[in-house]
Design a protein around this motif. Sequence first.
Motif, PDB file in Angstrom:
ATOM      1  N   ASP A 129     -25.118 -61.178 -36.038  1.00  0.00           N
ATOM      2  CA  ASP A 129     -25.960 -61.547 -36.969  1.00  0.00           C
ATOM      3  C   ASP A 129     -24.550 -62.729 -37.464  1.00  0.00           C
ATOM      4  O   ASP A 129     -24.091 -64.032 -37.637  1.00  0.00           O
ATOM      5  N   THR A 134     -23.805 -64.544 -34.175  1.00  0.00           N
ATOM      6  CA  THR A 134     -23.489 -65.855 -34.276  1.00  0.00           C
ATOM      7  C   THR A 134     -23.883 -66.764 -35.608  1.00  0.00           C
ATOM      8  O   THR A 134     -23.717 -67.734 -34.259  1.00  0.00           O
ATOM      9  N   ALA A 135     -23.687 -66.089 -36.058  1.00  0.00           N
ATOM     10  CA  ALA A 135     -23.482 -67.366 -37.125  1.00  0.00           C
ATOM     11  C   ALA A 135     -21.988 -68.102 -37.091  1.00  0.00           C
ATOM     12  O   ALA A 135     -21.557 -69.678 -37.120  1.00  0.00           O
ATOM     13  N   CYS A 136     -20.970 -67.221 -36.312  1.00  0.00           N
ATOM     14  CA  CYS A 136     -19.010 -68.008 -36.116  1.00  0.00           C
ATOM     15  C   CYS A 136     -19.609 -69.053 -34.245  1.00  0.00           C
ATOM     16  O   CYS A 136     -18.603 -69.145 -34.587  1.00  0.00           O
ATOM     17  N   GLY A 137     -20.660 -68.614 -33.993  1.00  0.00           N
ATOM     18  CA  GLY A 137     -20.650 -69.137 -32.902  1.00  0.00           C
ATOM     19  C   GLY A 137     -19.953 -68.432 -31.321  1.00  0.00           C
ATOM     20  O   GLY A 137     -19.268 -68.844 -30.715  1.00  0.00           O
ATOM     21  N   GLY A 138     -19.850 -67.242 -31.614  1.00  0.00           N
ATOM     22  CA  GLY A 138     -18.844 -65.973 -31.007  1.00  0.00           C
ATOM     23  C   GLY A 138     -19.957 -64.696 -30.457  1.00  0.00           C
ATOM     24  O   GLY A 138     -21.322 -65.220 -30.658  1.00  0.00           O
ATOM     25  N   GLY A 139     -19.310 -63.666 -30.199  1.00  0.00           N
ATOM     26  CA  GLY A 139     -20.464 -63.399 -29.222  1.00  0.00           C
ATOM     27  C   GLY A 139     -19.429 -61.807 -29.829  1.00  0.00           C
ATOM     28  O   GLY A 139     -18.273 -61.566 -30.653  1.00  0.00           O
ATOM     29  N   PRO A 159     -25.824 -62.087 -28.745  1.00  0.00           N
ATOM     30  CA  PRO A 159     -24.964 -62.327 -28.439  1.00  0.00           C
ATOM     31  C   PRO A 159     -23.823 -61.294 -27.617  1.00  0.00           C
ATOM     32  O   PRO A 159     -23.144 -61.293 -28.287  1.00  0.00           O
TER      33      PRO A 159
END
Length: 262
Positions: free
Chosen positions: A35, A38-43, A75
């Motif tokens: 989570d 995902t919130a950071c736009g990463g993996g 991710p």
Amino acid sequence: MSAKVFGVGGEVDVVRSAAGSVAVPLDEALSDAADAATACGGGLVITVDELQLADRAELANLAAVLQQHVADHWPLVVAGAGLPSLRERDRTVTYLERGEWHELGLLEPADTREALVAPAADAGRPMDEAAADVLTRASGGYPYAVQVLGHHAWRASHGQERIGVVHACAALSAAQRDLSAGLYASRWNDASPKEREYLAALAHLPEGAGGGDVARELGQPTSGVSYLRDRLIKKGTLFPERGALRFLVPGMARWIREQADA
């Protein structure tokens, strides 16, 4: 923890209270991490080494969590590394069997040479071709042996503009001492008396000998010592290759013969 380079450094004290720590279930920990990523736009990438030493129940738990959350599109990438015996031993963990398996094996001579020559050149102390030949042959393509040999060749050439044959030859004896005290001795000490007899028999046979040859050397039927072969393969001391049995760590056969003659 402290670190210092050229007289400049720092130190950090970390205190963790065992009483206040709480074990978080794997499912919950991975969910929170996914989570956050995902919130950071990463993996998230999880790497696990020495997987052959993992408890089967722990592997099954990891597989169950990953399978359960496939629909959540985490991710997440999980990469594990272990000895070749891992796949056979943990065949019952079926979800992990669906992953991509890549058998790396030993390095090819060209790749071994590149692993020795390129870092030396990048660091400003190129390695002569003849020196690279010596170290490439001595390593047998075993990655750790490549590292150890390259390290000692670098140290032996301190103050020189290039790494030459004389430095490579000096690295051979130094690396042999490191390997003997570490990889060879640890595998030998981990073997049972019967397993040591099997290893000694193989070490005294010509290269390319198989399980049947070892059995004859021991004066036993192949079926009578096959369990020793299987155990040593699972431990990562030996590996089968086109009908032959080989020591995973290059040079161990010679080391065993030297121990027997000492």
